[in-house]
Scaffold this active site. Structure first.
Site, short mmCIF file in Angstrom:
data_model
loop_
_atom_site.label_atom_id
_atom_site.label_comp_id
_atom_site.label_asym_id
_atom_site.label_seq_id
_atom_site.Cartn_x
_atom_site.Cartn_y
_atom_site.Cartn_z
N LYS A 259 0.85 -1.20 0.00
CA LYS A 259 0.00 0.00 0.00
C LYS A 259 0.88 1.24 0.00
CE LYS A 259 -3.91 -1.86 2.73
NZ LYS A 259 -4.96 -1.76 1.71
N ARG A 333 -9.89 -11.90 2.07
CA ARG A 333 -10.67 -13.02 1.55
C ARG A 333 -9.88 -14.33 1.60
NH1 ARG A 333 -11.32 -9.83 -4.02
NH2 ARG A 333 -11.23 -8.17 -2.48
N1 BES Z 1 -8.10 -3.90 4.53
C1 BES Z 1 -8.28 -3.50 3.19
C2 BES Z 1 -9.62 -2.80 2.95
C3 BES Z 1 -9.79 -1.46 3.60
C4 BES Z 1 -9.43 -0.29 2.93
C5 BES Z 1 -10.33 -1.35 4.86
C6 BES Z 1 -9.60 0.93 3.53
C7 BES Z 1 -10.49 -0.12 5.48
C8 BES Z 1 -10.12 1.02 4.81
C9 BES Z 1 -8.23 -4.73 2.28
O1 BES Z 1 -7.39 -5.74 2.69
C10 BES Z 1 -7.72 -4.28 0.95
O2 BES Z 1 -6.59 -3.89 0.88
N2 BES Z 1 -8.57 -4.35 -0.05
C11 BES Z 1 -8.24 -3.95 -1.37
C12 BES Z 1 -8.76 -5.01 -2.32
C13 BES Z 1 -8.23 -4.89 -3.72
C14 BES Z 1 -6.75 -5.18 -3.75
C15 BES Z 1 -8.99 -5.86 -4.58
C16 BES Z 1 -8.87 -2.60 -1.64
O3 BES Z 1 -9.98 -2.34 -1.16
O4 BES Z 1 -8.23 -1.79 -2.31
MN MN Z 2 -5.41 -5.53 2.04
#
Ligand code: BES
Ligand code: MN
Ligand code: ZN
Length: 483
Positions: A259, A333
């Site tokens: 990230k 997931r």
């Molecule tokens: N933990 C994150 C989702 C999230 C984002 C929670 C912002 C709270 C605030 C999750 O693991 C994630 O990174 N999801 C990705 C999925 C994508 C790579 C398909 C996302 O939402 O960008």
């Molecule tokens: Mn994530």
């Protein structure tokens, strides 16, 4: 932690140096706050709107007036309680006289929500910093006629707030301190305090149990993962069997699909689903004693160590399905698929999972509303009704079939991400559905409401404890689903 809230049934207000808060209905200011000095300057702007507060001097002494609005709902009483607790922080003891006009079941429901709000509004996280100067509130007394029933309601409201407080503490604790093993330890303490069975798997046991998703995400970390299983078993024959699952990523750096720094700022909160399920479990013995409820909490962080899962790696999930990891940041997931498989194996009547799963859900619904995706309409209705009474915003989203095909992989059973740019929350749910073995199942994407950067209503900055109240209500009112 929230301050204790108790009841006083005596007809006269307690004597002493308490701050007395008086509930005032919109349009009834003079009636509800008799003797309040009603000079315009003194009441400036106070018109008893829901949760509006105002300090006034009255014939009986200083009073904190709190608006009840018109025809207050449970959600209103909760906000009223929180507003009083927030306005009264400088006073060690607050006595709340607001339920006077209510009777019977209506009064009991109001008392429960009021107590919940008072306790939740007094929550502060002081593990790493002294509370703000002048914070003095130590206890709250709710004045109410009605004896045992109303006392029980207040205790239930307070117990709920304590459970929510534990969840907020867990969510607010930095990822470097709340490691998977530290989380599991907290779960053991809470389980033993509440008479729940608990079982904890470590890394080698997770691998041996075939939890390839959890093991795969944990590969990038020197912190060991944990799989926590907590069970409440009723004394007699169970009236139903429910499995709860919560995403427990104690810090989500994204893995090798790293990230941005800004994207990581809130990622210590990525275990809020697991924390909410743990909090709800502590309420089961009192709220739903006759149900058998089992929680499955996969705990890991998502780091990028030298042997981290690589893009293109294939993981084998507990139910035998293989997953090609095309984005290591879609880790929730991967760990949930193992936990859902375990949940389904236990043959429950229904499975409910809570997860801070997708940013896409926040794009769709904003920061305060969770997304509900389910394969069962009756379960949807029950969850929406429970969330409404609990004061937790929840909105159903679809799982359109055309989003299943993009999850097909050329080398495995599934890809962990779709191919398109849109509908990410729905794609994630469709992925999870592959692991519930066709059982009634609901998925709550709590990425938005699990935490807040600005305080509102009964919430302070940070973890909100979202989900505990909805789950507690759902379980308390549980009966077998139509098949
Ligand atoms: N933990 C994150 C989702 C999230 C984002 C929670 C912002 C709270 C605030 C999750 O693991 C994630 O990174 N999801 C990705 C999925 C994508 C790579 C398909 C996302 O939402 O960008
Ligand atoms: Mn994530
Ligand atoms: Zn995550």
């Amino acid at each position: 932690m929230p301050v204790p809230v108790s009841v006083d049934h005596s007809p006269t207000l307690p004597e002493g140096d308490a701050l007395v808060a008086v509930g005032v209905r919109a349009g009834h200011i003079e009636e509800d706050a008799p003797g309040a000095s009603l000079e315009l300057a003194d009441l400036a702007g106070f018109d008893a709107k829901e949760a509006q507060t105002h300090f006034a001097s009255t014939d009986a002494g200083p009073r904190l007036l709190v608006g009840l609005g018109e025809d207050p709902s449970s959600a209103s009483w909760r906000k009223v309680g929180a507003a009083v607790a927030k306005a009264a922080v400088k006073h060690p003891w607050v006595v709340v006289d607001a339920l006077g006009s209510l009777e019977g079941a209506e009064r009991n429901a109001a008392a429960e929500a009021l107590a919940e709000g008072l306790a939740l509004g007094s929550y502060g996280f002081a593990d790493y910093k002294e509370p703000a100067e002048g914070t003095a509130l130590e206890s709250v007394t709710v004045v109410a006629k009605g004896g045992k029933k109303v006392s029980e309601s207040v205790s239930r409201g307070f117990a709920t707030a304590v459970a929510v407080g534990h969840v907020r503490d867990l969510v607010n604790t930095p990822g470097g301190d709340l490691t998977p093993s530290a989380f599991a330890q907290q779960a053991e303490e809470l389980a033993s305090e509440h008479g729940l069975e608990i079982e904890v798997l470590d890394r080698s046991e997770i691998v041996a149990a075939g939890l390839g998703g959890l093991a795969g995400v944990a590969r990038g970390s020197t912190q060991e993962p944990r799989l926590v299983k907590i069970t409440h078993r009723p004394a007699g024959k169970a009236k139903g069997r429910i499995a709860l699952v919560g995403k427990g990523v104690t810090f989500d750096a994204g893995g090798l699909s790293i990230k941005t720094n800004a994207g990581m700022e809130w990622m210590k909160t990525d275990m809020a689903g697991a924390a909410a399920v743990l909090g709800a479990m502590t309420l089961v013995p009192t709220f739903a004693p006759r149900l058998e409820v089992t929680a499955f909490l996969p705990l890991t962080d998502n780091m990028l160590g030298g042997d981290a899962t690589r893009v293109g790696d294939v993981l084998r999930i507990r139910n035998g399905k293989t997953v090609e990891v095309l984005n290591t940041d879609a880790e929730g997931r991967l760990i949930l698929s193992d936990a859902l498989s375990l949940a389904a194996e236990s043959e429950p009547d229904a499975i409910v999972d809570l997860a801070t799963l997708t940013g896409a859900c926040m794009v769709a619904l904003g920061e305060r509303t969770a997304g509900l995706m389910t394969n069962n309409d009756q379960l949807a209705e029950r969850l929406l009704a429970a969330a409404d009474v609990a004061g937790e915003a929840l909105w159903r989203l679809p799982m359109p079939e055309h989003l299943r095909k993009p999850l097909d992989s050329t080398v495995a059973d599934l890809r962990n991400i779709g191919t398109g740019a849109y509908g990410g929350a729905l794609t994630a749910a469709i992925f999870l559905r592959e692991f519930v073995d066709g059982r009634p199942w609901a998925h709550l994407d709590i990425a938005g409401p699990a935490s807040t950067s600005t305080p509102y209503d009964e919430f302070s900055r940070g973890g909100t404890g979202y989900g505990v109240r909805t789950l507690a209500r759902l379980l308390a009112g549980w009966s077998k689903l139509d098949s």
